[in-house]
Design an enzyme around this catalytic site. Structure first.
Site, PDB file in Angstrom:
ATOM      1  N   LYS A  57       0.831  -1.205   0.000  1.00  0.00           N
ATOM      2  CA  LYS A  57       0.000   0.000   0.000  1.00  0.00           C
ATOM      3  C   LYS A  57       0.862   1.251   0.000  1.00  0.00           C
ATOM      4  CE  LYS A  57      -3.752   2.402   2.305  1.00  0.00           C
ATOM      5  NZ  LYS A  57      -4.851   2.346   3.279  1.00  0.00           N
ATOM      6  N   LEU A  58       1.910   1.269   0.828  1.00  0.00           N
ATOM      7  CA  LEU A  58       2.788   2.432   0.854  1.00  0.00           C
ATOM      8  C   LEU A  58       3.508   2.604  -0.479  1.00  0.00           C
ATOM      9  CD1 LEU A  58       3.983   4.799   2.361  1.00  0.00           C
ATOM     10  CD2 LEU A  58       5.713   3.259   3.320  1.00  0.00           C
ATOM     11  N   LYS A  63       3.938   6.362  -5.222  1.00  0.00           N
ATOM     12  CA  LYS A  63       3.872   6.680  -6.647  1.00  0.00           C
ATOM     13  C   LYS A  63       2.803   7.722  -6.948  1.00  0.00           C
ATOM     14  CE  LYS A  63       5.541   2.109  -8.076  1.00  0.00           C
ATOM     15  NZ  LYS A  63       5.213   0.837  -8.756  1.00  0.00           N
ATOM     16  N   CYS A 166      -1.487  22.955   7.417  1.00  0.00           N
ATOM     17  CA  CYS A 166      -1.063  23.384   6.088  1.00  0.00           C
ATOM     18  C   CYS A 166      -1.462  24.819   5.752  1.00  0.00           C
ATOM     19  CB  CYS A 166      -1.636  22.433   5.037  1.00  0.00           C
ATOM     20  SG  CYS A 166      -0.920  20.774   5.103  1.00  0.00           S
ATOM     21  N   PHE A 217       4.523  13.803   3.404  1.00  0.00           N
ATOM     22  CA  PHE A 217       4.989  14.967   4.153  1.00  0.00           C
ATOM     23  C   PHE A 217       6.509  15.038   4.281  1.00  0.00           C
ATOM     24  CE2 PHE A 217       0.580  14.724   5.492  1.00  0.00           C
ATOM     25  CZ  PHE A 217       0.203  16.058   5.438  1.00  0.00           C
ATOM     26  N   GLY A 218       7.029  16.266   4.351  1.00  0.00           N
ATOM     27  CA  GLY A 218       8.448  16.516   4.513  1.00  0.00           C
ATOM     28  C   GLY A 218       8.701  17.592   5.551  1.00  0.00           C
ATOM     29  N   HIS A 309      -0.954  26.228  -2.015  1.00  0.00           N
ATOM     30  CA  HIS A 309      -0.285  25.235  -1.186  1.00  0.00           C
ATOM     31  C   HIS A 309      -0.614  23.834  -1.716  1.00  0.00           C
ATOM     32  CE1 HIS A 309       1.108  22.966   2.293  1.00  0.00           C
ATOM     33  NE2 HIS A 309      -0.022  22.299   2.213  1.00  0.00           N
ATOM     34  N   ALA A 314      -4.128  15.198  -5.534  1.00  0.00           N
ATOM     35  CA  ALA A 314      -5.575  15.153  -5.755  1.00  0.00           C
ATOM     36  C   ALA A 314      -6.201  16.532  -5.569  1.00  0.00           C
ATOM     37  CB  ALA A 314      -6.221  14.140  -4.808  1.00  0.00           C
ATOM     38  N   ASN A 342       4.820  17.688   0.924  1.00  0.00           N
ATOM     39  CA  ASN A 342       3.979  18.659   1.619  1.00  0.00           C
ATOM     40  C   ASN A 342       4.674  18.980   2.933  1.00  0.00           C
ATOM     41  OD1 ASN A 342       2.105  20.001   3.203  1.00  0.00           O
ATOM     42  ND2 ASN A 342       0.377  18.720   2.601  1.00  0.00           N
TER      43      ASN A 342
END
Length: 394
Positions: A57-58, A63, A166, A217-218, A309, A314, A342
């Site tokens: 799943k990850l 991707k 965010c 996320f980063g 942002h 999606a 993100n």
């Protein structure tokens, strides 16, 4: 930690008297660079997990996020010192905050130094500080640690915005705009800093939504200098800030749900989030445009620039479709997502930098950055933040 410079450009358009302008940008990152193609194996190795379904799943999520690289504070040394961070169910909020509080301050200091150098005026000319983070918790807050670390005057007026997610970067920009316009001669340093360690957890079948965050996320920091009436020949205004607005959508507070627990922050992102943003973004943008101009000619949103942002691909895809934007309009947002993930409140700084860079590349070929546009972000609430801005770099 490491830092990166900022694209700057000479100015031809003049700023309007009394209007807040962004005078400089800066960013900084931790040293640990993660390539998306190696993330899955590394994450499952570090957390001692061998669940093949979760790993598949990850892999799929990595991707679909379109992220290629990210910077993160988490590293082998941290996991060796705090192995409990990779163990399910242990109370680790104390350890997490010990790491996060120091890391976000260091990154914010580095981003602020880059920004101040790009600004070209001395540190002592900063009169106000707005600090934004969803990755720390302490008293006194990170605003004081940042002010002390930079060596700001002890009379610098500080404002702190915590846990806005965010939307925090644009929220901070709205607050900095109000400060600048209501305090003639002031210069506001806006700093944002985030790290995902506050919510780092091993994979769990009971929390499949955690994997979205792992894939998306980063970490990093961003900074801006905001002020009105730029000094000619010394300051180079980049964007003028006109109308700012915030709106929350009633009964949507569970769509983005984050809670500080003994195991750090736990987040839930509902599947409906992109659809809710799509359903409401046009009305919010039209409200801003009407406040600024009274109308938009032929309702052609492509006559504007869009600094959005990048919450995820999606969300960008749905905004592009809803507003009938040409692909290049969100190119800066997509590049920021691809290069940094993100990074929560910081990411709007990266988007604005890429937008300026693309403006330089397209100068003279008929594809110049539009004079007017919107700066947008979406966060918990669900909250919409938006600013009508004027590009002064063309």
């Amino acid at each position: 930690m490491g830092e990166k410079g900022t694209v700057q450009k000479s100015v031809t358009r003049q700023a309007n008297p009394g209007k807040a302008t962004i005078l400089a940008l800066g960013k900084a990152f931790p040293h640990q660079l993660v390539m998306q193609e190696y993330l899955v194996d590394g994450y499952f190795r570090d957390t001692n997990c061998d669940n093949p379904e979760l790993k598949q799943k990850l892999t799929r999520l990595c991707k679909t996020t379109t992220v290629k690289t990210r910077y993160v504070v988490m590293c082998e040394e941290i996991l060796k010192k705090f192995p409990e961070l990779a163990v399910e169910g242990l109370p680790t909020v104390k350890q997490r905050l010990e790491i996060c509080n120091e890391a976000v301050t260091q990154m914010a200091i580095e981003a602020s130094h880059v920004c101040i150098r790009n600004w070209g005026r001395p540190l002592s000319d900063i009169t106000h500080l707005v600090y934004v983070s969803s990755s720390e918790a302490r008293l006194p807050g990170g605003d004081l640690y940042l002010a002390s670390g930079l060596g700001l005057n002890s009379q610098t007026q500080r404002t702190m915005l915590y846990f806005m997610g965010c939307s925090g970067g644009v929220s901070g920009l709205r607050v900095a705009k109000d400060i600048a316009e209501n305090n003639p001669g002031s210069r506001v340093l806006l700093a944002t800093s985030e790290t995902t360690i506050i919510g780092y957890k091993p994979p769990s079948a009971d929390r499949p939504y955690d994997l979205v965050g792992v894939a998306l996320f980063g970490d990093g920091a961003g900074a801006m200098i905001i002020g009105s009436d730029p000094i000619v020949g010394i300051e180079r205004p980049l964007f003028e800030l006109h109308i700012a607005a915030q709106k929350f959508l009633p009964e949507t507070h569970k769509i983005i749900d984050g809670r500080l627990t003994e195991e750090g922050i736990s987040f839930k992102l509902a599947r409906e989030l992109p659809q809710i943003i799509e359903d409401n973004v046009e009305g919010f943008c039209d409200m801003l445009i009407a406040d600024a101009f009274g109308f938009i000619e032929d309702k052609d949103y492509n006559k504007l620039f869009w600094a959005v942002h990048p919450g995820g691909p999606a969300i960008l895809n749905r905004i592009e479709k809803k507003l009938d934007l040409t692909p290049e309009k969100l190119n800066a947002s997509r590049r920021a997502l691809m290069d940094y993930g993100n990074a929560s409140s910081n990411t709007i700084v990266y988007v604005l930098e890429y937008m300026m860079e693309e403006g330089l590349k397209t100068e003279g070929d008929g594809r110049e950055l539009a004079e007017w546009g919107l700066i947008l972000a979406f966060g918990p609430g669900i909250t919409f933040e938006g600013i009508i801005a004027r590009n002064l770099t063309a």
